[in-house]
Structures are given as C-alpha cells and as structure tokens.
Scaffold this motif. Structure first.
Motif, PDB file in Angstrom:
ATOM      1  N   PRO A  73       0.819  -1.209   0.000  1.00 41.03           N
ATOM      2  CA  PRO A  73       0.000   0.000   0.000  1.00 41.03           C
ATOM      3  C   PRO A  73       0.854   1.261   0.000  1.00 41.03           C
ATOM      4  O   PRO A  73       2.084   1.206   0.001  1.00 41.03           O
ATOM      5  N   ASN A  74       0.180   2.392   0.015  1.00 36.70           N
ATOM      6  CA  ASN A  74       0.832   3.694   0.085  1.00 36.70           C
ATOM      7  C   ASN A  74       1.323   3.975   1.505  1.00 36.70           C
ATOM      8  O   ASN A  74       0.956   3.287   2.455  1.00 36.70           O
ATOM      9  N   TYR A 103       6.195  -3.220   8.805  1.00 41.85           N
ATOM     10  CA  TYR A 103       5.141  -4.022   8.182  1.00 41.85           C
ATOM     11  C   TYR A 103       5.455  -4.282   6.715  1.00 41.85           C
ATOM     12  O   TYR A 103       5.291  -5.400   6.220  1.00 41.85           O
ATOM     13  N   MET A 104       5.914  -3.259   6.031  1.00 44.49           N
ATOM     14  CA  MET A 104       6.213  -3.430   4.603  1.00 44.49           C
ATOM     15  C   MET A 104       7.405  -4.361   4.405  1.00 44.49           C
ATOM     16  O   MET A 104       7.428  -5.160   3.473  1.00 44.49           O
ATOM     17  N   GLU A 105       8.383  -4.286   5.281  1.00 40.83           N
ATOM     18  CA  GLU A 105       9.522  -5.207   5.178  1.00 40.83           C
ATOM     19  C   GLU A 105       9.065  -6.643   5.448  1.00 40.83           C
ATOM     20  O   GLU A 105       9.511  -7.576   4.783  1.00 40.83           O
ATOM     21  N   ALA A 106       8.172  -6.823   6.412  1.00 41.84           N
ATOM     22  CA  ALA A 106       7.625  -8.158   6.693  1.00 41.84           C
ATOM     23  C   ALA A 106       6.873  -8.697   5.477  1.00 41.84           C
ATOM     24  O   ALA A 106       6.969  -9.891   5.153  1.00 41.84           O
ATOM     25  N   ALA A 107       6.139  -7.830   4.791  1.00 38.77           N
ATOM     26  CA  ALA A 107       5.417  -8.258   3.584  1.00 38.77           C
ATOM     27  C   ALA A 107       6.397  -8.673   2.494  1.00 38.77           C
ATOM     28  O   ALA A 107       6.198  -9.698   1.825  1.00 38.77           O
ATOM     29  N   ARG A 108       7.464  -7.893   2.314  1.00 42.59           N
ATOM     30  CA  ARG A 108       8.473  -8.254   1.307  1.00 42.59           C
ATOM     31  C   ARG A 108       9.116  -9.600   1.641  1.00 42.59           C
ATOM     32  O   ARG A 108       9.345 -10.427   0.752  1.00 42.59           O
ATOM     33  N   GLU A 109       9.395  -9.818   2.918  1.00 50.31           N
ATOM     34  CA  GLU A 109       9.979 -11.106   3.343  1.00 50.31           C
ATOM     35  C   GLU A 109       9.010 -12.249   3.069  1.00 50.31           C
ATOM     36  O   GLU A 109       9.422 -13.314   2.590  1.00 50.31           O
ATOM     37  N   ALA A 110       7.731 -12.052   3.376  1.00 45.58           N
ATOM     38  CA  ALA A 110       6.733 -13.100   3.133  1.00 45.58           C
ATOM     39  C   ALA A 110       6.659 -13.426   1.645  1.00 45.58           C
ATOM     40  O   ALA A 110       6.575 -14.597   1.263  1.00 45.58           O
ATOM     41  N   ASP A 116       5.667  -3.370  -5.647  1.00 44.99           N
ATOM     42  CA  ASP A 116       6.060  -2.557  -4.493  1.00 44.99           C
ATOM     43  C   ASP A 116       5.769  -1.067  -4.684  1.00 44.99           C
ATOM     44  O   ASP A 116       6.668  -0.260  -4.907  1.00 44.99           O
ATOM     45  N   CYS A 117       4.504  -0.726  -4.557  1.00 45.08           N
ATOM     46  CA  CYS A 117       4.097   0.684  -4.663  1.00 45.08           C
ATOM     47  C   CYS A 117       4.614   1.497  -3.476  1.00 45.08           C
ATOM     48  O   CYS A 117       4.924   2.681  -3.623  1.00 45.08           O
ATOM     49  N   TYR A 118       4.714   0.871  -2.317  1.00 46.87           N
ATOM     50  CA  TYR A 118       5.217   1.573  -1.133  1.00 46.87           C
ATOM     51  C   TYR A 118       6.624   2.109  -1.393  1.00 46.87           C
ATOM     52  O   TYR A 118       6.945   3.227  -0.989  1.00 46.87           O
ATOM     53  N   ALA A 119       7.446   1.322  -2.065  1.00 44.89           N
ATOM     54  CA  ALA A 119       8.810   1.768  -2.370  1.00 44.89           C
ATOM     55  C   ALA A 119       8.784   3.034  -3.224  1.00 44.89           C
ATOM     56  O   ALA A 119       9.648   3.912  -3.067  1.00 44.89           O
TER      57      ALA A 119
END
Length: 176
Positions: free
Chosen positions: A79-80, A114-121, A131-134
């Motif tokens: 997400p954003n 949270y976003m790093e955890a999502a990338r790891e998952a 990866d829009c957050y990036a």
C-alpha cells in the motif's frame, strides 16, 4: 490475452486486516476459482503497532500458501505510505488525533516494519511483489510531501495516486 475475457472481482473491505482477509479468501474468493489474486494489506494491520508485525507476516504467508495450493497466481501489492504529519487535517477536526498517531507510526518506522515483513513473506513464498510503497518512499526521499497525496490527510490516496497503483499493477503483470 489480449482476447481472453477478463472479470475483475473486488473482495476488499475498508478497514480490514490480513487475518480478516484470510477468512474472506476462504469464504468468498476461493469459490470463485480465480486465476489471479492481488493482495494488499498493511494499512490497517499496522494499528497493531510493532507487536502485530509477526501476525501480519504469518497471515500473509497463509494467504499466499492457500492461493498456491489452489493453483492461483498471486501478486502482493504494497500500500501507500500513511501521513507523516497532520498538516492536511484541520485543528479540532475529528481526524486530528488519528493524524498524530499515524504520523508517529510512519515516522518511527513501524509502518516500514510491516512493509519489510510483507516483502519477506513474498520472498519466502515466491510471490510476485508490486512494491508501490517503495515508490512512495522514493518520492518522499526526493522531497515530495506524501501527506499532500492523501485525500483525507491520513491514509487514502488522491485519484492520481490510485492511477499509480493501477499502472504499477499492469507493469507487474506484463513483466512477470
């Protein structure tokens, strides 16, 4: 593609979290037998502060594993960003206390966790990442006031930023 018929079904629910999304996946999505699943969670999950990161990650992995078992291709779209200050919320506005809490969460790295955890998952489960957050973080690093890109000053992007998500998703689909 390009002649295949496409049906888009949106099972997203405002204010929802990954655990609630997992339940909807089982109840509502799997019976539809989709070919592609686009998952996007994190904004509301981050209300669990740093203590909720592990539950968030494990639930994403359950979503990804279940989709894989059902033969459904999956893309996770980050997400954003949430607001970094309360400048878009008027003093005394009912949203003012939330703006302060959200800004603290964004600025102190909780949402980044949270976003790093999502990338790891995604990496652990071999799920494609959009990866829009990036992109939001890069805009912030380049001096863009990302809070100004949120229609409510908290967490909902303006129309033009919704277009960014759409184009990034198209790019991800066509390049994977």
């Amino acid at each position: 593609y390009p002649k295949a018929p496409v049906s888009i079904l949106n099972f997203g629910v405002n204010g929802s979290t990954a655990p609630a999304g997992y339940e909807r996946l089982l109840r509502d999505v799997l019976p539809m037998k989709p070919d592609l699943l686009v998952v996007c969670f994190g904004l509301n999950d981050s209300n669990g502060d740093v203590e909720g990161v592990d539950i968030y990650k494990e639930t994403l992995k359950k979503i990804f594993q279940t989709a894989k078992e059902e033969g459904i291709e999956t893309i996770f779209m980050t997400p954003n960003m949430i607001n970094t200050d309360s400048s878009k919320v008027s003093p005394g506005d009912i949203l003012e206390p939330l703006a302060e809490v959200f800004a603290k969460r964004q600025n102190e790295g909780v949402f980044d966790a949270y976003m790093e955890a999502a990338r790891e998952a995604c990496k652990e489960e071999n799920v494609v990442l959009c990866d829009c957050y990036a992109i939001w973080k890069k805009m912030q690093e380049c001096g863009v006031n990302t809070t100004e890109l949120l229609s409510n000053g908290l967490n909902h992007p303006v129309r033009e930023m919704h277009e960014l998500f759409a184009w990034q998703l198209v790019h991800t689909i066509l390049n994977n």
